[in-house]
Structures are given as structure tokens and as C-alpha cells.
Design a protein around this motif. Structure first.
Motif, PDB file in Angstrom:
ATOM      1  N   PHE A  30       0.581 -54.305 -23.642  1.00 35.07           N
ATOM      2  CA  PHE A  30      -0.037 -55.631 -23.744  1.00 35.07           C
ATOM      3  C   PHE A  30      -0.011 -56.355 -22.402  1.00 35.07           C
ATOM      4  O   PHE A  30      -1.017 -56.928 -21.973  1.00 35.07           O
ATOM      5  N   GLN A  31       1.128 -56.310 -21.734  1.00 34.98           N
ATOM      6  CA  GLN A  31       1.246 -56.992 -20.447  1.00 34.98           C
ATOM      7  C   GLN A  31       0.367 -56.324 -19.395  1.00 34.98           C
ATOM      8  O   GLN A  31      -0.202 -56.998 -18.532  1.00 34.98           O
ATOM      9  N   GLY A  32       0.236 -55.008 -19.446  1.00 30.03           N
ATOM     10  CA  GLY A  32      -0.645 -54.314 -18.515  1.00 30.03           C
ATOM     11  C   GLY A  32      -2.104 -54.710 -18.706  1.00 30.03           C
ATOM     12  O   GLY A  32      -2.828 -54.944 -17.734  1.00 30.03           O
ATOM     13  N   ILE A  33      -2.551 -54.799 -19.962  1.00 24.82           N
ATOM     14  CA  ILE A  33      -3.925 -55.238 -20.239  1.00 24.82           C
ATOM     15  C   ILE A  33      -4.119 -56.681 -19.789  1.00 24.82           C
ATOM     16  O   ILE A  33      -5.133 -57.018 -19.181  1.00 24.82           O
ATOM     17  N   ARG A  34      -3.128 -57.521 -20.082  1.00 23.99           N
ATOM     18  CA  ARG A  34      -3.224 -58.924 -19.673  1.00 23.99           C
ATOM     19  C   ARG A  34      -3.278 -59.047 -18.146  1.00 23.99           C
ATOM     20  O   ARG A  34      -4.020 -59.859 -17.608  1.00 23.99           O
ATOM     21  N   THR A  35      -2.509 -58.215 -17.454  1.00 23.73           N
ATOM     22  CA  THR A  35      -2.507 -58.244 -15.994  1.00 23.73           C
ATOM     23  C   THR A  35      -3.844 -57.788 -15.433  1.00 23.73           C
ATOM     24  O   THR A  35      -4.314 -58.317 -14.422  1.00 23.73           O
ATOM     25  N   LEU A  36      -4.461 -56.811 -16.072  1.00 26.43           N
ATOM     26  CA  LEU A  36      -5.787 -56.365 -15.617  1.00 26.43           C
ATOM     27  C   LEU A  36      -6.851 -57.437 -15.838  1.00 26.43           C
ATOM     28  O   LEU A  36      -7.769 -57.587 -15.027  1.00 26.43           O
ATOM     29  N   LEU A  37      -6.749 -58.180 -16.947  1.00 23.96           N
ATOM     30  CA  LEU A  37      -7.760 -59.200 -17.259  1.00 23.96           C
ATOM     31  C   LEU A  37      -7.541 -60.504 -16.492  1.00 23.96           C
ATOM     32  O   LEU A  37      -8.500 -61.118 -16.034  1.00 23.96           O
ATOM     33  N   PHE A  38      -6.298 -60.947 -16.410  1.00 29.09           N
ATOM     34  CA  PHE A  38      -5.965 -62.213 -15.745  1.00 29.09           C
ATOM     35  C   PHE A  38      -4.851 -61.987 -14.732  1.00 29.09           C
ATOM     36  O   PHE A  38      -3.692 -62.340 -14.981  1.00 29.09           O
ATOM     37  N   PRO A  39      -5.164 -61.402 -13.590  1.00 29.95           N
ATOM     38  CA  PRO A  39      -4.093 -61.062 -12.636  1.00 29.95           C
ATOM     39  C   PRO A  39      -3.547 -62.288 -11.903  1.00 29.95           C
ATOM     40  O   PRO A  39      -4.207 -62.886 -11.067  1.00 29.95           O
ATOM     41  N   THR A  40      -2.353 -62.671 -12.280  1.00 25.44           N
ATOM     42  CA  THR A  40      -1.637 -63.711 -11.551  1.00 25.44           C
ATOM     43  C   THR A  40      -0.356 -63.094 -10.999  1.00 25.44           C
ATOM     44  O   THR A  40       0.066 -62.014 -11.430  1.00 25.44           O
ATOM     45  N   THR A  41       0.260 -63.771 -10.081  1.00 22.52           N
ATOM     46  CA  THR A  41       1.504 -63.272  -9.501  1.00 22.52           C
ATOM     47  C   THR A  41       2.581 -63.124 -10.563  1.00 22.52           C
ATOM     48  O   THR A  41       3.314 -62.128 -10.595  1.00 22.52           O
TER      49      THR A  41
END
Length: 62
Positions: A30-41
């Protein structure tokens, strides 16, 4: 460095470790998908921390 032996821990703590360990893959995905969609630091750092925790569980360091 202190070594943790999960079988010497109290049963309730062992149960919590097993629950957290079983939820690590879905949370990392889930966090990987979220990072791909909304990449924040924050998302990138959180993903690396979760992956590091998963590796610790996989290698039985925790």
C-alpha cells in the motif's frame, strides 16, 4: 548489542509480533503504491522504514 529471542518473550508479545509480521507485506505494498502516486519526502522515508522493518522480521532479527 542485545539479541532478542522471540521464543523467550511472553506469549502476548509473541502474538503481537506475529500479527505485525503478517501485516507488513500489505502495508508495504500500500505504501509503495501511495509513494508512486503521490511521491513526497515523508512517503519515501516511511516506505524505506517499513521495508527495513520487514527485512528485520524476514531475517528474524526481531
Amino acid at each position: 548489542m542485545a539479541q532478542f529471542y522471540r521464543y523467550r518473550l511472553p506469549p502476548w508479545l509473541r502474538q503481537w509480533i506475529l500479527v505485525i509480521e503478517s501485516w507488513m507485506i500489505p502495508i508495504c505494498v500500500f505504501q509503495g503504491i501511495r509513494t508512486l502516486l503521490f511521491p513526497t519526502t515523508f512517503d519515501v522515508i516511511l516506505l524505506f522504514l517499513l521495508l527495513g522493518l520487514y527485512i528485520c522480521f524476514y531475517l528474524k532479527w526481531i
